[in-house]
Scaffold this motif. Structure first.
Motif, PDB file in Angstrom:
ATOM      1  N   GLY A   9       0.845  -1.258  -0.051  1.00 16.52           N
ATOM      2  CA  GLY A   9      -0.096   0.004   0.008  1.00 16.52           C
ATOM      3  C   GLY A   9       0.938   1.287  -0.081  1.00 16.52           C
ATOM      4  O   GLY A   9       0.792   2.395  -0.720  1.00 16.52           O
ATOM      5  N   GLY A  10       1.892   1.104   0.664  1.00 15.72           N
ATOM      6  CA  GLY A  10       2.960   2.393   0.987  1.00 15.72           C
ATOM      7  C   GLY A  10       3.462   2.647  -0.405  1.00 15.72           C
ATOM      8  O   GLY A  10       3.559   4.092  -0.767  1.00 15.72           O
ATOM      9  N   MET A  11       3.958   1.579  -1.367  1.00 12.30           N
ATOM     10  CA  MET A  11       4.575   1.644  -2.396  1.00 12.30           C
ATOM     11  C   MET A  11       3.533   2.388  -3.495  1.00 12.30           C
ATOM     12  O   MET A  11       3.763   3.172  -4.380  1.00 12.30           O
ATOM     13  N   LEU A  12       2.349   1.822  -3.486  1.00 15.96           N
ATOM     14  CA  LEU A  12       1.382   2.263  -4.509  1.00 15.96           C
ATOM     15  C   LEU A  12       0.908   3.750  -4.311  1.00 15.96           C
ATOM     16  O   LEU A  12       0.870   4.394  -5.007  1.00 15.96           O
ATOM     17  N   THR A  13       0.723   3.884  -2.851  1.00 19.57           N
ATOM     18  CA  THR A  13       0.558   5.234  -2.769  1.00 19.57           C
ATOM     19  C   THR A  13       1.745   6.426  -2.947  1.00 19.57           C
ATOM     20  O   THR A  13       1.387   7.375  -3.631  1.00 19.57           O
ATOM     21  N   ALA A  14       2.546   5.879  -2.698  1.00 18.56           N
ATOM     22  CA  ALA A  14       3.883   6.870  -3.050  1.00 18.56           C
ATOM     23  C   ALA A  14       4.268   7.079  -4.573  1.00 18.56           C
ATOM     24  O   ALA A  14       4.543   7.971  -5.122  1.00 18.56           O
TER      25      ALA A  14
END
Length: 252
Positions: free
Chosen positions: A170-175
């Motif tokens: 989720g962090g990768m996609l958001t970033a």
């Protein structure tokens, strides 16, 4: 943010056509996957042999390009792809290093003369200088990284491990959506569409924990991204799924 928006051109496409960019992304994935598995097995001799073999095949592919700039770009694409796979895995699984990956990246650059290294550095930087540069490479690369992490997440039997992967993915996609304001949401939408298609076509995410983390991923993206990003992103992903469903009905 809609499909009518005219996207800037890929300034690297003349040196590396879209099909070749996608091939570079798949080659990087294959190299990473092989070395990662051998590293887990702990067979140092097999790992060293694989590094040498991948280096040889990669150099042959790079040399096959016409012109010094095209060769430099091929090498930059491979190095970028392998490096991003390694970074994603280190982030997701809390690793400090992956045996073989650093050795391969070093080997691919060893032997470059001053002029070759300068051209490599230029093309390596150019990939990240503009969102649209090597966009087909970026799309293929990020899709496969995200799908691999998603598969790892839904395959977890341990709740804590699944939640850790959920947070990382989720962090990768958001970033990605925030760091690439023009095209990032499209790359995320592409990954989300493929996730939904895997669920529909393969029955993936079938366990209770997998369904929970999969739903939580979509919820987190809606909550953590501004509406002006999340709305077209989810609409884009849903359109791809609807198109797939219609094509299936037409075939049958």
């Amino acid at each position: 943010m809609n499909e009518a928006v005219s996207l800037p051109p890929d300034s690297l496409a003349e040196l590396a056509a879209p099909d070749l960019q996608r091939l570079a992304a798949r080659m990087a994935q294959d190299a990473f996957t092989r070395l990662f598995r051998l590293g887990l097995e702990g067979d140092d001799a097999a790992l060293q042999s694989a590094v040498a073999g991948i280096e040889r095949l990669s150099r042959n592919w790079v040399r096959a390009a016409e012109g010094e700039d095209a060769r430099a770009l091929r090498l930059a694409l491979l190095v970028t792809g392998i490096d991003q796979w390694g970074l994603a895995w280190c982030q997701a699984f809390g690793l400090t290093a992956i045996p073989g990956i650093s050795a391969l990246l070093g080997a691919l650059r060893n032997g470059l003369d001053v002029a070759e290294d300068a051209r490599f550095q230029q093309k390596f930087a150019a990939i990240g200088q503009a969102e649209c540069n090597a966009i087909d490479f970026k799309m293929e690369l990020r899709r496969n990284i995200h799908l691999a992490l998603w598969h790892a997440m839904i395959a977890c039997d341990d709740r804590d491990e699944a939640l850790a992967l959920l947070a990382a993915l989720g962090g990768m996609l958001t970033a990605l959506a925030k760091q690439m304001p023009t095209l990032g949401w499209r790359l995320v939408a592409d990954a989300l569409a493929h996730i939904q298609l895997r669920c529909l076509s393969e029955g993936a995410a079938s366990t209770e924990l997998a369904r929970e983390t999969n739903a939580a991923l979509f919820t987190a993206l809606r909550q953590n991204l501004p509406r002006e990003i999340s709305e077209p992103m989810f609409a884009h992903a849903n359109q791809a799924v609807v198109a797939w469903q219609r094509s299936r009905r037409t075939m049958h």
